[in-house]
Scaffold this motif. Sequence first.
Motif, short mmCIF file in Angstrom:
data_model
loop_
_atom_site.label_atom_id
_atom_site.label_comp_id
_atom_site.label_asym_id
_atom_site.label_seq_id
_atom_site.Cartn_x
_atom_site.Cartn_y
_atom_site.Cartn_z
N ALA B 18 0.85 -1.19 0.00
CA ALA B 18 0.00 0.00 0.00
C ALA B 18 0.88 1.24 0.00
CB ALA B 18 -0.91 0.00 1.22
N GLU B 19 0.75 2.07 -1.06
CA GLU B 19 1.66 3.22 -1.22
C GLU B 19 1.18 4.45 -0.48
OE1 GLU B 19 2.69 3.90 -5.46
OE2 GLU B 19 1.69 1.96 -5.74
N VAL B 20 -0.11 4.77 -0.59
CA VAL B 20 -0.57 6.03 0.00
C VAL B 20 -1.17 5.77 1.38
CG1 VAL B 20 -0.94 7.19 -2.21
CG2 VAL B 20 -2.82 5.91 -1.16
N ILE B 21 -1.20 6.82 2.19
CA ILE B 21 -1.59 6.67 3.59
C ILE B 21 -3.03 6.17 3.71
CG2 ILE B 21 -2.27 9.10 3.88
CD1 ILE B 21 -0.38 7.04 6.50
N SER B 22 -3.92 6.65 2.85
CA SER B 22 -5.31 6.22 2.98
C SER B 22 -5.44 4.72 2.71
CB SER B 22 -6.22 7.01 2.02
OG SER B 22 -5.82 6.82 0.69
N HIS B 23 -4.69 4.23 1.74
CA HIS B 23 -4.75 2.80 1.43
C HIS B 23 -4.19 1.99 2.62
CE1 HIS B 23 -3.62 -0.65 -1.57
NE2 HIS B 23 -4.65 -0.96 -0.81
N GLN B 24 -3.07 2.46 3.17
CA GLN B 24 -2.48 1.78 4.33
C GLN B 24 -3.46 1.75 5.49
OE1 GLN B 24 1.07 4.07 5.07
NE2 GLN B 24 2.08 3.38 3.19
N LEU B 25 -4.06 2.91 5.77
CA LEU B 25 -4.94 2.99 6.94
C LEU B 25 -6.26 2.25 6.73
CD1 LEU B 25 -4.27 6.62 8.20
CD2 LEU B 25 -3.65 4.47 9.32
N MET B 26 -6.74 2.23 5.49
CA MET B 26 -7.98 1.47 5.25
C MET B 26 -7.76 -0.02 5.45
SD MET B 26 -9.92 3.47 2.15
CE MET B 26 -11.47 2.60 2.39
N LEU B 27 -6.57 -0.49 5.08
CA LEU B 27 -6.26 -1.90 5.35
C LEU B 27 -6.05 -2.12 6.85
CD1 LEU B 27 -3.81 -2.52 2.36
CD2 LEU B 27 -6.06 -3.57 2.67
N ARG B 28 -5.25 -1.25 7.49
CA ARG B 28 -4.93 -1.45 8.91
C ARG B 28 -6.17 -1.30 9.79
NH1 ARG B 28 -0.76 1.97 11.43
NH2 ARG B 28 -1.32 0.58 13.14
N ALA B 29 -7.06 -0.38 9.43
CA ALA B 29 -8.25 -0.15 10.26
C ALA B 29 -9.36 -1.16 9.96
CB ALA B 29 -8.77 1.27 10.05
N GLY B 30 -9.08 -2.14 9.10
CA GLY B 30 -10.09 -3.16 8.80
C GLY B 30 -11.27 -2.61 8.03
N MET B 31 -11.01 -1.69 7.09
CA MET B 31 -12.09 -1.10 6.30
C MET B 31 -12.31 -1.83 4.98
SD MET B 31 -11.44 2.95 6.96
CE MET B 31 -12.87 3.43 6.02
N ILE B 32 -11.23 -2.27 4.36
CA ILE B 32 -11.33 -2.96 3.07
C ILE B 32 -10.35 -4.12 3.02
CG2 ILE B 32 -12.08 -1.01 1.64
CD1 ILE B 32 -9.09 -0.65 0.83
N ARG B 33 -10.61 -5.06 2.13
CA ARG B 33 -9.68 -6.13 1.81
C ARG B 33 -9.70 -6.33 0.31
NH1 ARG B 33 -8.10 -5.16 6.04
NH2 ARG B 33 -7.84 -6.52 7.84
N LYS B 34 -8.50 -6.51 -0.25
CA LYS B 34 -8.38 -6.73 -1.69
C LYS B 34 -8.88 -8.11 -2.07
CE LYS B 34 -4.73 -6.81 -5.19
NZ LYS B 34 -3.31 -6.47 -5.42
N LEU B 35 -9.71 -8.18 -3.11
CA LEU B 35 -10.18 -9.47 -3.63
C LEU B 35 -9.37 -9.83 -4.88
CD1 LEU B 35 -12.22 -11.80 -3.56
CD2 LEU B 35 -13.75 -10.38 -4.93
N ALA B 36 -9.13 -8.83 -5.70
CA ALA B 36 -8.30 -8.99 -6.89
C ALA B 36 -7.87 -7.57 -7.27
CB ALA B 36 -9.09 -9.64 -8.03
#
Lengths: 574, 574
Positions: B18-36
Motif C-alpha cells: 500500500a503506497e498512500v496513507i489512505s490505502h495503508q490505513l484502510m487496510l490497517r483499520a479493517g475497512m477494506i480487503r483486496k479481492l483482486a
Amino acid sequence: MRTSQYLLSTLKETPSDAEVISHQLMLRAGMIRKLASGLYNWLPTGLRVLKKIENIVREEMNNAGAVEVSMPVVQPAELWQESGRWEQYGPELCRLTDRHNRPFVLGPTHEEVITHLVRYEVSSYKQLPLNLYQIQTKFRDEVRPRFGIMRGREFLMKDAYSFHIDKASLVETYGKMHAAYCAAFSRMGLDFRPVQADTGSIGGTGSHEFQVLADSGEDLIAFSTGSDYAANIEMAEALAPAGERPAPTAALTQVATPDVHTIDEVCAFLKVDAKQVAKTLLVLGEADEAGEQPVIALVLRGDHELNEVKAEKQPGVAKPLTFANDAQIQAAAGCDAGSIGPKGLSCRVIVDRSAAHLADFVCGANLNGHHLTGANWDRDIQGYEVADLRNVVEGDPSPCGQGTLLLKRGIEVGHIFQLGTKYSEAMKATVLNEEGKATIMEMGCYGIGVSRLVAAAIEQNNDAAGIIWPDAIAPFEVAIIPMNMHKSHRVAELAERYYAELKAAGVDVLFDDRKERPGVMFADMELIGIPHAIVIGERGIDNGVVEYKSRRDGSKLEVAIDAIVAELVARLGR
Amino acid sequence: MRTSQYLLSTLKETPSDAEVISHQLMLRAGMIRKLASGLYNWLPTGLRVLKKIENIVREEMNNAGAVEVSMPVVQPAELWQESGRWEQYGPELCRLTDRHNRPFVLGPTHEEVITHLVRYEVSSYKQLPLNLYQIQTKFRDEVRPRFGIMRGREFLMKDAYSFHIDKASLVETYGKMHAAYCAAFSRMGLDFRPVQADTGSIGGTGSHEFQVLADSGEDLIAFSTGSDYAANIEMAEALAPAGERPAPTAALTQVATPDVHTIDEVCAFLKVDAKQVAKTLLVLGEADEAGEQPVIALVLRGDHELNEVKAEKQPGVAKPLTFANDAQIQAAAGCDAGSIGPKGLSCRVIVDRSAAHLADFVCGANLNGHHLTGANWDRDIQGYEVADLRNVVEGDPSPCGQGTLLLKRGIEVGHIFQLGTKYSEAMKATVLNEEGKATIMEMGCYGIGVSRLVAAAIEQNNDAAGIIWPDAIAPFEVAIIPMNMHKSHRVAELAERYYAELKAAGVDVLFDDRKERPGVMFADMELIGIPHAIVIGERGIDNGVVEYKSRRDGSKLEVAIDAIVAELVARLGR
C-alpha cells in the motif's frame, strides 16, 4: 415530492408483453422500464418501494446481530475453481475476461468470496459465531427471464453468510435468521409462510423457503389443515396409504390395446380409473466403472405425478434426473414408451408408495399395443423397491400426522440454508478451536430477493384500479390531491400547508400539483397505490372540511380542515 | 455495536503493497480487503463510512431537486453503438457477451442508458427540467488500478443527468448542482475546492471539478492569491509576460555543442539559464486527405513544461496528442531530437507565449551537435504562431487579473459538466417545445466518487496513530472503552449503561467489550479513528468521574459519571 418535479411516467394501457399482474402494474405505475431482456431501469416510484424494503431487511438483519459488508459484483474465477462451482455452474454463470485476459464472473451469489474473506480474517473460535450480510446487485444469466423483475437477470439480493465452530451454533443462528425473516416480511405487510424446502445436492435437512402466497406463484406449497406444517411440494412427503394392501382377486391377463399410449387412453379403452393403473417411467442410473448408465424403472399410480426432486434423491439414480430415450427404452423393455410395465423388466424397479398399495391393477405389458390387467405385486411382480416418488395432492394425509394437505401457490422471496461445510471444506476455511486444533467452520447462508419482494407484494395487493401498498413499503404514504388548484387560491394554499405540515411530521407525501383534471389525478394516485389521500376542493372548504380517502377499502371521510394532518399521523402510527 | 459481535479486523503492520496513507490505513483499520486487482471487499467499518457518505450525497441531491432512479450495471452494447462510444471507448470499457452471445458492457457511466430512458419517458417541455440521479456500482477496467479504492476497477458513484429545453435552464440546474456539491462536501468536513476543469473533447466552458486538497493527490490545481480563481492545471491559462519583448542585442551564432542533448546539458555547456533557452518538440498534425500526418513544432521556454491538454486543443494538432518518432524528426528537422530548433523548419511552428517573449535566446540548430545563440523572433525566425502551450508555474500572474498563482495537489471527488447535446443529438432525444416543435434536449451530468471520498477524507484526516474521522462520516461517533471490565463489575455496569443510553439517544457507539488489555483497545479505537471516547476505570468511578477523550486534538477531560452522556450528545449536536 411534487409531481411537477417528479418522473411519474404512468401508462394508461397495459403493455402487451407483460403476463403477470405485478409486471403489468409495475410498468403502468411507472416503477420500472425494460432496458434489455431481464434488465430493468428502476424509475423513482419503483426505487422508493425498493429502498423501503431494503431498509426493513437491513434493520431486521442488524437487530438479529448480523453485520453488513459489501463484496464486488465482479469476482475472480480462481475462487470458483477452488470451490468447484466453475465447472458445476451452468450458463447462468456469466463469465467474462478483463483487459489482461484474466477470467472473472458476475456474481450470482457470494459463497466463494465470503469464505475467502473469512478464512483470512477469522482465526479463532473466539471470533465466532459471525454472521455477515450484504444487500447487493447480483447477475444470473437466466435462459428465459420473465415476469419483469420477478425473474430478471440483474437483481437486488440480501445475502447473509454465517460461520460457526459447530453445528449447534449454526442451528442457533439459523433460528435467529428464521425469526428475522418472519419479522421483516410481517413488517412489510405480506401474507407469507416459511416452508420446509429441499436442500438439493448439499443434503441435510435444514432449509426453509419463505413464500409469499399468490396464485401467480411458480412454487406449489403443501399445508396441513391440522398443524403449522408447510413444505414446498418438492419436499412434502407422500405417506403410504393407510391399511393393508388389498389381496389379489383378479387373474393376470394380457389384453390388446391398439393405438393406446397415454394413461387417459388406457383408462378410456379399458374403462378403468387412473387410480387403478400403474404407469412406468424409465430413467438413467449412475454410470458404472465402464461409463455405462443402467436404466431404472419408476412406477407411479396413473393419477399421480412424478416428483423429480424425490426421484433424483434415490440412491443410484443419475443426477440431474435423465429420462431414457427411445432407443434405451426399446433395449430395456422391448417396446415403446406407451407400453412399459414393471412385470418382466430386468432392470431395477422403484415403486411409489401409493402404486405399491394397488391390487388388481392395469400396467403396460412391455409389448407394443398390449397391457396387463389384474396385475398384483409379489404374486405377479417380484424384486421391486418401494419409495416416495410422487408429488402430494390435495387431501393427502399430512406427513406431520395431523390433518390433510392443502396446496397453494407461492412466490419464493427468501431461503435460509444450513450449508454445513460444503464451501469451508473445499476452500480450507478453518479456525483454531478451544484445544488449539484447526477446525473447519460450519456455515449457513440466508437470502432474500429484495427486488422480487416488490413484485410479490403487488401480486398480493392490487385491484382493478392498480396497486394497494401496505403503508410500510408504499412509495408515498399520503397523496395530496387538490382539485383545480390552478384556479383556486384557497385550494392551493391549503394544499401547500398540508404538504409542509406532513413533511415536517416525517410523512412521505406526493403533492399532485399538476395542471390536470381531478379524474386524471385520482386515477394516477390509485394506480400508484398510495394508501392514504387528502382530497381538497372548494366546496369542502366552504364547509370547513377536506376528504380523507383510503386506497385499501375505498372508504371516504370528511375531516375538519385543521384535524386532517393529526388524523393521518395517527393512522400512520407516527 | 459490541466489538465482540463485530468484525474489527485491525492490523498492526502496515501492508507492504500500500503506497498512500489512505490505502495503508484502510487496510490497517479493517475497512477494506483486496479481492483482486482493483476489486475490494468492504468490511463493516469501511462500509459504515461509505454509507454515511452515500446518505449525505443522497440528501443533498434530494434537497437540490434531483430524483433518484437506478439503472443496471450490465448495459446492452447497442446503446453504446448508437452514441458512438462503443468505438471511442478504449479497453477501460469491459465488454462481455451473454449466454445467447449478445454483446453487453459493464457500465463505466450511464449517459447512454439515461438518454435512452428519458427519450421515451419525456415528450414535452412541460416535463422539464428533470434531474435524475443514482448511487450505483460502476466498473472501469483501469490499466493500472492503484491506491486501494482511490483508483479501483469497481467503485461506487453518484451520477446525475439533467435534461433541459434550453441552455439557460441547464445553466440554472448546473448552478444548483454546484451548490449541492459544496453543501455535501462541507457536511463531510472536507477541505475542498471547486476548480475550473477542462471540458475535453466535448468543448464548451461549463465544467468544474471538486478537489479535496491533499499532498498525495494526482491532480495539480492553480489558485489565485488575489481572488477565488481556482483551476485544474490542465485548464489554467498562462498569460503572456507583461511588457514588450526586449529588442535583439546579440548576433545569431551557430555553436558546436557536442554530446549536448537535454536542456540541462545545454545550460551547463553554454552557461545560460534555462529561461533563456527555447526547446522545440515535434508533434503530429491531423491527417490530410491522403492520410499523411504533417509534423508541427511546439516551442517552449527551457524551464517550462508542455501542457498536453492545451497542445491538443490547437487547431490542426492530431488528437490524442502524438509525438513525432525519431524517423519523423529526422525527416522534418534533419537532426536528432536534442538539436531541433525553430529556425529553418519548413513545418508549422507554434510558440508558447512566454517563449515568444524571449530575445537573444538559445535554441537547437537542426544540425546534430549544434545550437544557435543570440536567436531572435522575427529577425531570425519568421512565420510562427503564438499560443498558450505551457503549464502555469507558481508565481505566474493569475489569469483572473488579480494576484499570482499558487499550486496545490488535489484528489478529484466530483465533476460537474454542461454536456450540451452530445448524447441527446446522437440518440435523438427530443421533446416538443412550446410551439409544438421537436427540440433536442440540453443535458448536464454530475458525478461524485462516493467510494473515493472515503480515501480522500482519510488523506486529509490522519496522524501517526491512525485515522481521525470528522463526526459526520465516522464509522462510529463514540467509543466506549471500559478498562478491565471483565474483572470489574462496576466498570462493566457503567459501560452497559452508557451503551444503552447513547444508543437510545441515536448515537453510533462502538462498545469495546473484548477481553483485551486497555492498550490494545486504545490503539484499535485510535486507528479506526472514532472521534469521541469514554474511558471507564475503577479509579475514576471512585472519584465519581469518567474520562472523555477527543481523537482529533487528543484532549482529555474528567466528566461526572452522570454528565458524560449529555456532554457527548451536545458535542455531537443532537
